[in-house]
Design an enzyme around this catalytic site. Structure first.
Site, PDB file in Angstrom:
ATOM      1  N   GLU A  37      15.063  76.896 -44.993  1.00  0.00           N
ATOM      2  CA  GLU A  37      15.448  75.588 -45.533  1.00  0.00           C
ATOM      3  C   GLU A  37      15.249  74.485 -44.505  1.00  0.00           C
ATOM      4  O   GLU A  37      14.838  73.382 -44.840  1.00  0.00           O
ATOM      5  CB  GLU A  37      16.903  75.607 -46.020  1.00  0.00           C
ATOM      6  CG  GLU A  37      17.112  76.441 -47.277  1.00  0.00           C
ATOM      7  CD  GLU A  37      16.325  75.923 -48.479  1.00  0.00           C
ATOM      8  OE1 GLU A  37      15.959  74.731 -48.500  1.00  0.00           O
ATOM      9  OE2 GLU A  37      16.042  76.719 -49.381  1.00  0.00           O
ATOM     10  N   TYR A 120      23.034  69.807 -48.457  1.00  0.00           N
ATOM     11  CA  TYR A 120      21.916  70.505 -49.093  1.00  0.00           C
ATOM     12  C   TYR A 120      21.745  71.908 -48.498  1.00  0.00           C
ATOM     13  O   TYR A 120      21.690  72.905 -49.228  1.00  0.00           O
ATOM     14  CB  TYR A 120      20.606  69.707 -48.945  1.00  0.00           C
ATOM     15  CG  TYR A 120      19.434  70.551 -49.321  1.00  0.00           C
ATOM     16  CD1 TYR A 120      19.091  70.726 -50.658  1.00  0.00           C
ATOM     17  CD2 TYR A 120      18.713  71.271 -48.368  1.00  0.00           C
ATOM     18  CE1 TYR A 120      18.066  71.571 -51.038  1.00  0.00           C
ATOM     19  CE2 TYR A 120      17.687  72.118 -48.727  1.00  0.00           C
ATOM     20  CZ  TYR A 120      17.366  72.253 -50.065  1.00  0.00           C
ATOM     21  OH  TYR A 120      16.361  73.105 -50.431  1.00  0.00           O
ATOM     22  N   ASP A 138      17.683  68.043 -53.226  1.00  0.00           N
ATOM     23  CA  ASP A 138      16.679  67.576 -52.273  1.00  0.00           C
ATOM     24  C   ASP A 138      15.730  66.674 -53.063  1.00  0.00           C
ATOM     25  O   ASP A 138      16.026  66.318 -54.209  1.00  0.00           O
ATOM     26  CB  ASP A 138      15.968  68.757 -51.593  1.00  0.00           C
ATOM     27  CG  ASP A 138      15.104  69.557 -52.575  1.00  0.00           C
ATOM     28  OD1 ASP A 138      15.184  69.310 -53.796  1.00  0.00           O
ATOM     29  OD2 ASP A 138      14.347  70.427 -52.110  1.00  0.00           O
TER      30      ASP A 138
END
Ligand code: SF4
Length: 344
Positions: A37, A120, A138
């Site tokens: 990520e 996030y 996102d």
């Protein structure tokens, strides 16, 4: 408030059938999900894949990464850009080792309190690795949700962010939250693209407000963007017996990386200043050997590249041009060396 079960089911069924096979989808290891990520922020999937694989081979666990030096970590990140991400990841993992015995915490609050882990990233780890109903928003998710629900206020504004997160929260409530989040991310990446979304292939087309109203080109409303500011710089490629002098930079721009002597301004005086600041003495050329433009998120660097020889520098690291890729250095430094040594 939960989203309709039919919407969730359509998204997950579509994801099961259409998802791309990507290395981080083969695992539920929270550390690996975390690395992926962070790498995927501001970087394309194709670029990330080999970096992700090499990084995990070299640092297979939080403990292995925590024990590595910053130089090793930045070296493995070299070329991916946005090096602050690597430093934050390193700091976050060190905290996981120090406070949680090397296990990424399952508790969302603890995860969110880690350095470099925003809402996030915490949500992606929580939903994908731990199967918790934690939302993610996102860029891809924001586009899908803004279109699906007709959220017309500009991205980045507080009210827009609130609306998007609350829609994402409603959507993730229910079974398979990790796959649901990934379905929306994947839809944004492959179908609901910024220009020309392929609505005919979309599993939620029948309930999409933007599609119904013919507003897919307008939504989401873009953020008001600042133009990058032009910033003149000089960089000096100083060599000794073919090796290039790199110095460790402090400060926000390329901080912690091994870089060429770099200073603000243009011309020979600025180039001398760059050498002086870096503690390098060398014979500098009469003219710059190249000029290049290097765009960062908020600045456009207009870089004059100078060449210097017979360099001496007690604190420098001497690197053969062919080995630059193995050192934690920026793309800008690599471009300058290529230009200068090609032009010399
Ligand atoms: S119908 Fe079109 S605009 Fe709406 S979510 Fe699907 S791909 Fe995006």
């Amino acid at each position: 408030m939960k989203a309709p079960a039919s919407t969730r089911a359509a998204l997950v069924a579509w994801y099961d059938a259409e998802k791309r096979s990507l290395p981080w989808r083969e695992t539920r290891d929270p550390y690996a999900i975390w690395v992926s990520e962070i790498m995927l922020q501001q970087t394309r999937v194709d670029t990330v894949i080999p970096y992700f694989e090499r990084f995990l081979e070299r640092f297979p666990s939080p403990r292995a990464l925590a024990e590595a030096s910053e130089d090793e970590v930045l070296g493995a990140w070299s070329g991916l850009g946005y090096y602050r991400r690597a430093r934050w990841l390193h700091a976050g993992v060190r905290e996981v080792v120090a406070r949680y015995g090397g296990e990424v915490p399952e508790d969302p609050e603890a995860r969110r309190a880690l350095p470099g882990v925003g809402r996030y990233t915490a949500g992606a780890i929580g939903s994908i690795a731990f199967g918790k109903a934690e939302p993610v928003v996102d860029g891809n998710v924001a586009r899908v949700l803004a279109r699906l629900h007709g959220i017309a206020t500009p991205l980045g504004r507080a009210d827009t962010e609130r609306a998007l997160w609350s829609r994402a929260e409603a959507l993730v409530e229910g079974p398979r939250p990790g796959d649901l989040n990934q379905a929306v991310m994947e839809l944004g990446a492959t179908v609901c693209s910024p220009r020309a979304p392929r609505c005919e292939a979309c599993p939620v087309a029948s309930e999409c407000v933007a599609r119904r109203d013919g507003r897919t080109a307008e939504l989401p409303a873009p953020k008001a963007r600042k133009k990058p500011v032009d910033a003149p710089r000089v960089a000096v490629v100083a060599t000794r017996r073919g090796a290039v002098a790199l110095v460790k930079r402090d400060g926000p721009l390329f901080g912690g990386l091994w870089e060429l002597p770099l200073a603000e301004g243009a011309g020979r005086t600025a180039a001398r200043e760059a050498l002086r600041e870096a503690g390098v003495s060398a014979r500098i050329g009469e003219e710059p050997v190249a000029a290049l433009e290097h765009v960062l998120s908020h600045r456009r660097l207009l870089v004059e590249v100078w060449r210097a020889t017979a360099a001496k520098a007690p604190d420098a690291r001497w690197v053969e041009p062919a080995e630059l890729g193995e050192v934690g250095t920026s793309t800008l430094t690599r471009r300058c060396v290529e230009q200068a040594l090609g032009a010399a």
